[in-house]
Scaffold this motif. Structure first.
Motif, mmCIF file in Angstrom:
data_model
loop_
_atom_site.group_PDB
_atom_site.id
_atom_site.type_symbol
_atom_site.label_atom_id
_atom_site.label_comp_id
_atom_site.label_asym_id
_atom_site.label_seq_id
_atom_site.Cartn_x
_atom_site.Cartn_y
_atom_site.Cartn_z
ATOM 1 N N ALA A 164 -7.696 5.046 -0.048
ATOM 2 C CA ALA A 164 -6.581 5.211 0.890
ATOM 3 C C ALA A 164 -7.061 5.294 2.333
ATOM 4 O O ALA A 164 -6.269 5.122 3.259
ATOM 5 C CB ALA A 164 -5.784 6.469 0.553
ATOM 6 N N CYS A 218 0.846 -1.208 0.000
ATOM 7 C CA CYS A 218 0.000 0.000 0.000
ATOM 8 C C CYS A 218 0.878 1.254 0.000
ATOM 9 O O CYS A 218 0.738 2.129 0.859
ATOM 10 C CB CYS A 218 -0.947 0.023 1.197
ATOM 11 N N ASP A 242 -2.766 -5.623 -6.244
ATOM 12 C CA ASP A 242 -3.330 -5.817 -4.912
ATOM 13 C C ASP A 242 -2.222 -6.246 -3.939
ATOM 14 O O ASP A 242 -1.567 -7.271 -4.156
ATOM 15 C CB ASP A 242 -4.426 -6.887 -4.996
ATOM 16 N N ALA A 243 -2.056 -5.459 -2.893
ATOM 17 C CA ALA A 243 -0.979 -5.712 -1.928
ATOM 18 C C ALA A 243 -1.060 -7.109 -1.320
ATOM 19 O O ALA A 243 -0.039 -7.675 -0.937
ATOM 20 C CB ALA A 243 -1.057 -4.669 -0.811
ATOM 21 N N GLU A 298 1.177 -0.779 -5.124
ATOM 22 C CA GLU A 298 0.033 0.122 -4.975
ATOM 23 C C GLU A 298 -1.055 -0.323 -5.952
ATOM 24 O O GLU A 298 -0.774 -0.663 -7.098
ATOM 25 C CB GLU A 298 0.483 1.574 -5.260
ATOM 26 N N ASN A 304 1.165 0.816 5.576
ATOM 27 C CA ASN A 304 0.214 1.812 6.100
ATOM 28 C C ASN A 304 -1.037 1.690 5.239
ATOM 29 O O ASN A 304 -1.172 2.357 4.227
ATOM 30 C CB ASN A 304 0.797 3.226 6.020
#
Ligand code: SAM
Length: 278
Positions: A206, A117, A164-165, A140, A182
């Motif tokens: 976010a 992220c 996708d993280a 990201e 984060n």
């Protein structure tokens, strides 16, 4: 008009609009308009009419609660300057604590670090800045944010990916020393209390992650255990009200040891760390 007078008037306008740090922001914006640093302002005699008009327009936008960093186009994070603006999360000073923790975990050459992220690339960029020997990867999901990260990480050697993280980096399973993240974590019910700068200008991807804000962190507790080598560590930022719930998520998987929460200097719960059981 002198810079001092211009800043004084602008700060009063920002204060009336509820801007949290009016003198600071008024000074930063005048310095931006004049192409100088805030500490240099007292050395200048005069603000030209043309500069005063540009300043006035920026102050009006800040009074309407556009983030300062969108108006200057930059944000400082630890020792690095980042390009930011509409479409990307503005890095926050409190995240410097989590980044500092991640930096402290990098010991040997070549420790592998993954920033999940990454947004503007802030954490990844700070890590390569302070630990150039680390092998840093970042991911990201949002294309616009990924574009900012690509510019902020250009030339640093960070391996930046779009995706996708919590499914990325299949090629690194079991090899990572440090996972740092984060993620979005604001509970949906906290929508009303989010400051206008964030609510109206940070991307919602976010900020929010399910009703209680913990969906991404639940996924991290699973994916982190797959990415890390035994004994590797994970660090994740969370909301101040999540200082018990986030450690509980990690503890409940049975995969983690040394699960602990970290507070900032004001005593607010800020981030959780854990070690993958050997
Ligand atoms: C709170 S911001 C943090 C950005 C940056 N790491 C920082 O600290 O300034 C969360 C970021 O995660 C991204 N994001 C949300 N869900 C994601 C996912 N499933 N995979 C990858 N990125 C995601 C958002 O687009 C946003 O850029």
């Amino acid at each position: 008009m002198t810079p001092r007078e211009a800043v004084r008037r602008a700060a009063a306008r920002l204060a009336a609009a509820g801007v949290p740090s009016p003198e600071h922001d008024a000074g930063e914006l005048l310095a931006h308009v004049l192409g100088t640093g805030r500490s240099q302002l007292p050395l200048l005699d005069d603000v030209s009419e043309e500069a005063a008009e540009r300043y006035d327009r920026l102050i009006a936008r800040r009074a309407a609660r556009e983030p300062l960093q969108h108006l200057t186009g930059e944000a400082w994070f630890r020792h690095v300057r980042l390009e930011v603006g509409p479409g990307v999360f503005t890095p926050r000073p409190e995240t410097e604590l989590l980044a500092g923790w991640a930096i402290d975990q990098v010991h040997d050459d070549p420790d592998v670090v993954v920033d999940l992220c990454t947004g503007s690339g802030a954490i990844a960029r700070a890590i390569v800045d302070e630990r150039p020997q680390a092998v840093v990867h970042a991911v990201e999901l949002d294309e616009l944010a990924h574009g900012y990260a690509a510019r902020n990480l250009a030339g640093t050697g960070v391996d930046l990916r779009l995706g996708d993280a919590f499914t990325a980096f299949d090629d690194l399973l079991g090899q990572v020393h440090v996972v740092v993240c984060n993620p979005p974590y604001v509970p949906l019910e906290a929508w009303e209390s989010v400051a206008p700068e964030a609510r109206d200008h940070d991307p919602h991807l976010a900020l929010f992650s399910g009703q209680d804000g913990l969906d991404s962190i639940r996924r991290l507790a699973v994916r982190g255990a797959q990415l890390l080598r035994p004994g590797g560590v994970v660090g994740v930022e969370h909301a101040d009200v999540q200082g018990d719930s986030v450690p509980a998520i990690f503890a409940a998987t049975g995969r983690w040891v040394d699960v602990r929460d970290h507070h900032d200097l004001a005593g607010r719960a800020r981030f959780t760390t854990a070690r993958l059981a050997p």
